[in-house]
Design a protein around this motif. Structure first.
Motif: not given
Length: 384
Positions: A196-199, A202-204, A263-266
């Motif tokens: 959920f957090g990763a998605g 990405q939406g933000r 959550y987003a991977r650098i």
């Protein structure tokens, strides 16, 4: 990520004050009970502040939360410098938004319209002044409306920034749309789903890129904004969204994550643009949240990691400033509300002044006796 107002024995437990203190107040003296609405602290910058609301539709993608909607509708609140000193102050939120926020948060200690009476400092629909000003995108925490970052937005606008605060539709308890409908939190039904957090971040990031497209192409605002000086600041999942947005969109020159698990991977090649972590105790190296440890190694440009002593998750928002009128008592030893606001505004503004205005800020180079709560990580605040 999702710390609700309702769980407040440690969440919104800070005393309310309408002004900032120059030194850390530590006394546990009884505080006078408020006799009227909460009042946000006055901005400290030299310029009056105006504000206006925009309603934008991204027809290139469907809404991620409502399968019946084929476009993403966003409310964006702008704060900006103005010459106008008199006029109607902008409302903090509507009575309906306040009601849904308190109900969703499980707070029944005050009338549901209490937060709608909060006094702000920005003048509604005032004429902007200035050209080619640096732009700061603000993104709030999950379930929280953009209004919970109003104090920070007003402060930055008074210092010469244009601030674009995004209400990420269906991700907060209440967002009023262009036609008057109030969108509630559809995403709350999915927040225990795997990934959920990763998605969400990405939406933000997609929301942010769309807003930047709109603000930098539409003439009224493109004249006001310097598209080469853009930063993003977010709290909680909004802070995580800052990382995701910077990875996705090179227009964002600098970013701040205020107490948000990332959550987003650098990419392994790293993120070379300036970035600052600003958080509470659980974000010390090796603490309860290790996402900052992971990402710190991948920040290859200018970077800072600051932890505020006695802060909690909402110390970086307006929530402690309005806690008293909600009947929420402070816990002993927590960072007082006014001090939390002062520290947040001071360090965020210093970061932006250095990286968007090229004004060197010694405050960011070493600990300050004026702000002893700010610990420079990873060394100064590493756990023993």
């Amino acid at each position: 990520m999702r710390r609700l107002l309702a769980l407040a024995a440690g969440l919104v437990v800070l005393a309310v004050s309408a002004c900032s203190a120059p030194a850390p107040p530590r006394a546990d003296a009884p505080q006078a009970k408020p006799t009227g609405p909460a009042t946000l602290p006055a901005p400290t910058g030299p310029r009056p502040v105006g504000t206006t609301a925009l309603h934008l539709n991204d027809t290139s993608r469907p809404d991620p939360w409502d399968p019946d909607v084929d476009a993403r509708e966003l409310k964006v609140t702008l704060w900006y410098p103005t010459k106008q000193r008199d006029g109607q102050r902008s409302p903090y939120m509507t009575a309906k938004e306040a009601e849904l926020l308190l109900k969703g948060s499980g707070i029944a200690t005050a009338p549901y319209d209490t937060l709608s009476k909060t006094r702000t400092n920005a003048i509604k629909d005032a004429e902007p002044t200035g050209k080619k000003l640096p732009l700061v995108v603000l993104s709030p925490g999950f379930t929280k409306p953009m209004s919970t970052l109003t104090s920070l937005a007003e402060e930055l606008a008074s210092r010469g920034y244009v601030v674009a605060g995004i209400d990420h539709t269906y991700e907060s308890y209440a967002t009023t749309l262009a036609d008057g409908r109030v969108a509630e939190c559809l995403a709350c039904d999915s927040n225990t789903d795997p990934g959920f957090g990763a998605g969400l971040v990405q939406g933000r990031a997609a929301d942010v890129s769309f807003v930047l497209d709109q603000l930098t192409s539409e003439r009224q605002h493109s004249d006001l904004i310097d598209r080469k000086r853009i930063a993003m600041v977010g709290q909680s999942i909004g802070g995580a969204g800052a990382v995701a947005a910077m990875v996705k969109d090179p227009r964002i020159r600098a970013g701040i994550d205020m107490d948000g698990t990332t959550y987003a991977r650098i990419p392994k090649s790293g993120l070379s643009r300036p970035f600052m972590f600003l958080g509470a105790q659980e974000h010390v190296p090796g603490g309860l949240d290790n996402s900052w440890d992971r990402d710190w190694k991948l920040l290859t440009g200018w970077k800072r990691w600051l932890v505020l002593t006695d802060a909690e998750h909402q110390s970086f928002t307006d929530i402690p400033l309005v806690a008293d009128v909600l009947g929420i008592e402070p816990l002993p030893g927590m960072l007082p509300a006014a001090r939390g606001a002062e520290l947040t505004r001071t360090y965020v503004a210093a970061f932006l002044d250095q990286h968007l205005k090229s004004q060197r800020q010694p405050l960011l180079d070493q600990p300050s006796s004026r702000y002893p709560e700010a610990k420079f990580c990873p060394v100064a605040c590493a756990q023993s």
